[in-house]
Enzyme design. Structure first.
Site, short mmCIF file in Angstrom:
data_model
loop_
_atom_site.label_atom_id
_atom_site.label_comp_id
_atom_site.label_asym_id
_atom_site.label_seq_id
_atom_site.Cartn_x
_atom_site.Cartn_y
_atom_site.Cartn_z
N LYS A 103 0.82 -1.23 0.00
CA LYS A 103 0.00 0.00 0.00
C LYS A 103 0.84 1.27 0.00
O LYS A 103 0.32 2.35 -0.30
CB LYS A 103 -1.01 0.00 1.16
CG LYS A 103 -0.40 -0.02 2.54
CD LYS A 103 -1.40 -0.40 3.60
CE LYS A 103 -1.55 -1.86 3.82
NZ LYS A 103 -0.45 -2.63 4.39
N GLU A 127 -5.32 -4.41 -6.07
CA GLU A 127 -6.50 -4.77 -5.27
C GLU A 127 -6.13 -5.19 -3.85
O GLU A 127 -6.86 -4.89 -2.90
CB GLU A 127 -7.27 -5.91 -5.96
CG GLU A 127 -8.59 -6.25 -5.28
CD GLU A 127 -9.50 -5.03 -5.15
OE1 GLU A 127 -10.08 -4.65 -6.16
OE2 GLU A 127 -9.63 -4.47 -4.04
N GLU A 187 2.38 -6.48 10.78
CA GLU A 187 3.39 -5.98 9.86
C GLU A 187 4.76 -6.39 10.39
O GLU A 187 4.91 -6.69 11.59
CB GLU A 187 3.31 -4.44 9.77
CG GLU A 187 2.16 -3.90 8.94
CD GLU A 187 2.24 -4.24 7.45
OE1 GLU A 187 3.35 -4.45 6.93
OE2 GLU A 187 1.18 -4.31 6.82
N ASP A 198 -0.40 1.70 9.54
CA ASP A 198 -0.99 0.84 8.50
C ASP A 198 -2.38 1.34 8.13
O ASP A 198 -2.72 1.46 6.94
CB ASP A 198 -1.05 -0.62 9.02
CG ASP A 198 -1.81 -1.53 8.06
OD1 ASP A 198 -1.24 -1.88 7.02
OD2 ASP A 198 -2.98 -1.86 8.35
N LYS A 202 -3.76 2.93 4.61
CA LYS A 202 -4.95 2.42 3.90
C LYS A 202 -5.95 3.56 3.66
O LYS A 202 -6.58 3.64 2.59
CB LYS A 202 -5.60 1.29 4.70
CG LYS A 202 -4.79 0.02 4.65
CD LYS A 202 -5.31 -1.04 5.60
CE LYS A 202 -4.51 -2.33 5.43
NZ LYS A 202 -4.66 -3.25 6.56
N GLY A 300 -7.04 -13.93 5.46
CA GLY A 300 -5.68 -14.43 5.70
C GLY A 300 -4.84 -14.14 4.47
O GLY A 300 -5.30 -13.50 3.52
N1 LIG Z 1 0.69 -10.48 4.95
C1 LIG Z 1 -0.52 -10.04 4.64
O1 LIG Z 1 -1.53 -10.64 5.03
C2 LIG Z 1 -0.69 -8.83 3.75
C3 LIG Z 1 -1.98 -8.39 3.41
C4 LIG Z 1 -2.14 -7.29 2.52
C5 LIG Z 1 -1.01 -6.63 2.05
N2 LIG Z 1 0.24 -7.06 2.44
C6 LIG Z 1 1.40 -6.32 1.92
O2 LIG Z 1 2.11 -7.20 1.04
C7 LIG Z 1 3.52 -6.91 1.09
C8 LIG Z 1 4.27 -8.20 1.40
O3 LIG Z 1 3.84 -8.70 2.66
P1 LIG Z 1 4.48 -10.02 3.30
O4 LIG Z 1 3.63 -10.36 4.46
O5 LIG Z 1 4.76 -11.03 2.24
O6 LIG Z 1 5.88 -9.43 3.81
P2 LIG Z 1 7.16 -10.26 4.34
O7 LIG Z 1 6.78 -11.65 4.69
O8 LIG Z 1 7.82 -9.39 5.35
O9 LIG Z 1 8.10 -10.35 3.02
C9 LIG Z 1 8.63 -9.21 2.41
C10 LIG Z 1 9.52 -9.64 1.26
O10 LIG Z 1 9.99 -8.44 0.63
C11 LIG Z 1 11.39 -8.57 0.45
N3 LIG Z 1 11.98 -7.24 0.40
C12 LIG Z 1 11.93 -6.27 1.34
N4 LIG Z 1 12.57 -5.16 0.91
C13 LIG Z 1 13.04 -5.47 -0.34
C14 LIG Z 1 13.78 -4.76 -1.31
N5 LIG Z 1 14.20 -3.52 -1.08
N6 LIG Z 1 14.06 -5.38 -2.51
C15 LIG Z 1 13.64 -6.64 -2.74
N7 LIG Z 1 12.93 -7.38 -1.85
C16 LIG Z 1 12.64 -6.79 -0.67
C17 LIG Z 1 11.87 -9.40 1.61
O11 LIG Z 1 13.14 -9.94 1.29
P3 LIG Z 1 14.11 -10.60 2.41
O12 LIG Z 1 13.41 -11.87 2.83
O13 LIG Z 1 15.38 -10.86 1.66
O14 LIG Z 1 14.24 -9.59 3.51
C18 LIG Z 1 10.75 -10.46 1.66
O15 LIG Z 1 10.99 -11.45 0.67
C19 LIG Z 1 3.68 -5.80 2.17
O16 LIG Z 1 3.78 -4.56 1.53
C20 LIG Z 1 2.41 -5.91 3.00
O17 LIG Z 1 2.05 -4.68 3.61
C21 LIG Z 1 0.43 -8.13 3.26
#
Ligand SMILES: NC(=O)c1ccc[n+]([C@@H]2O[C@H](COP(=O)([O-])OP(=O)(O)OC[C@H]3O[C@@H](n4cnc5c(N)ncnc54)[C@H](OP(=O)(O)O)[C@@H]3O)[C@@H](O)[C@H]2O)c1
Length: 319
Positions: A103, A127, A187, A198, A202, A300
């Site tokens: 976001k 989305e 987060e 957050d 949003k 989820g």
């Molecule tokens: N989790 C949810 O339910 C959810 C729901 C809606 C939206 N989101 C959004 O979706 C996104 C991903 O969420 P997530 O839960 O998957 O996060 P996460 O588990 O913390 O994973 C983040 C990923 O991004 C990589 N990363 C961070 N900075 C980077 C950079 N500068 N260049 C390349 N890769 C980078 C990290 O790499 P490393 O592992 O190498 O550090 C990791 O692979 C976030 O923006 C979050 O706000 C998440």
């Protein structure tokens, strides 16, 4: 269709599993992945646990990957949306459509990213940035033609709901945060949830896309839940009220926007107070269609992955 992922955490892996499960029906292949530490490439399609190679800059990664679509799913930076904004621009510079669940770029740079995408006839979808994969932006784009949204209200942050519910049982804020982390919904830095960042991001994202605002999360009047005590929540409950973190955007009569994210004491029969657990609710206040509500029941990471998938199907149909 060749897909490059920038970021491969919980959302990326859930998305990879979803594509795997739909392989027979949808010809989508993740052919390149970049994280902070690693890269992986295979034009035939990568497995869910790929063999990792050395890191690369995003431009180097995209030039080597040669994808047809880019999915930006790196961690949220609510302060300025970077480096995700630059990642999206690097994809646009190569004429590539982009999907994001992050976001930050929508909360900080939506107007300019939309203009850049439109100027180069590039599709840009997001989305999953608000309410996981529940249709919000696509619902308005596809099903509410001609409608003006003059207000938005919602309970949009699952972590604070879990924390406040724990505190209502007499446990501490730290206990609630630990539980939200165990559930995998907090987060990476849970302060972003607790301090309301957050939700503010949003709120800004919703206002930017649905109300044609040009705002940032810093412009949302923001109060987190850090100062609330279990006693306060219990006293409110005894009096028939629920304390929850509410996001609101309102177009005032003079055309200005009021944006807030703060704990509110709502009557227990208020619609916004009636979603349990991690569930979220969003109300869109419109001119032609009254108030429309969207409820995401116990969302989820699979729903977030589905939102990316829905955007991907949409883009694939238009290429
Ligand atoms: N989790 C949810 O339910 C959810 C729901 C809606 C939206 N989101 C959004 O979706 C996104 C991903 O969420 P997530 O839960 O998957 O996060 P996460 O588990 O913390 O994973 C983040 C990923 O991004 C990589 N990363 C961070 N900075 C980077 C950079 N500068 N260049 C390349 N890769 C980078 C990290 O790499 P490393 O592992 O190498 O550090 C990791 O692979 C976030 O923006 C979050 O706000 C998440």
């Amino acid at each position: 269709m060749r897909i490059a992922l920038i970021g491969y955490g919980s959302v990326g892996k859930a998305f990879a599993r979803l594509l795997e499960s739909q392989r027979k029906r949808f010809p989508f292949r993740i052919t390149a992945i970049q994280t902070r530490k690693y890269t992986a490439y295979d034009p035939k399609g990568l497995p869910i646990d790929p063999e990792w190679g050395p890191p690369a800059s995003v431009p180097e990664f995209l030039d080597k990957a040669q994808p047809e679509v880019v999915i930006e799913i790196t961690s949220l930076n609510p302060v300025d949306g970077e480096p995700a904004i630059s990642h999206i621009r690097a994809a646009f510079a190569r004429g590539l459509p982009v999907i994001t669940a992050n976001k930050g770029p929508i909360a900080h740079a939506y107007a300019s990213l939309r203009a850049e995408a439109a100027a180069h006839h590039i599709l840009f979808r997001f989305e999953s940035t608000v309410m996981d994969g529940s249709p919000v932006f696509n619902l308005v784009r596809n099903n509410l033609p001609g409608v003006t949204i003059h207000g938005i209200s919602g309970v949009l942050n699952s972590t604070t709901k879990v924390v406040l519910a724990e505190m209502a049982q007499g446990r501490s804020l730290a206990d609630g945060v630990r539980l939200a982390q165990e559930m995998g919904i907090a987060e990476a830095d849970p302060a972003y949830d607790i301090d309301g960042w957050d939700s503010a991001a949003k709120t800004a994202a919703l206002a930017n896309v649905l109300m044609d605002a040009n705002v940032t999360p810093q412009m949302v009047e923001r109060t987190g839940i850090g100062a609330i005590t279990p006693e306060e929540i219990q006293a409110a409950a005894a009096a028939g009220f629920v304390i929850t973190l509410v996001s609101r955007a309102k177009r005032e009569a003079d055309g200005s926007l009021t944006l807030t994210t703060r704990p509110e004491r709502l009557p227990e029969d208020d619609l916004l107070a009636n979603v349990d657990g991690t569930s979220n609710v969003l109300l869109l206040h419109t001119d032609l269609m009254g108030t429309q509500g969207i409820v995401s029941v116990t969302p989820g990471v699979e729903q977030t992955a589905y939102g990316l998938f829905a955007d991907l199907v949409d883009i694939a149909q238009q290429l």
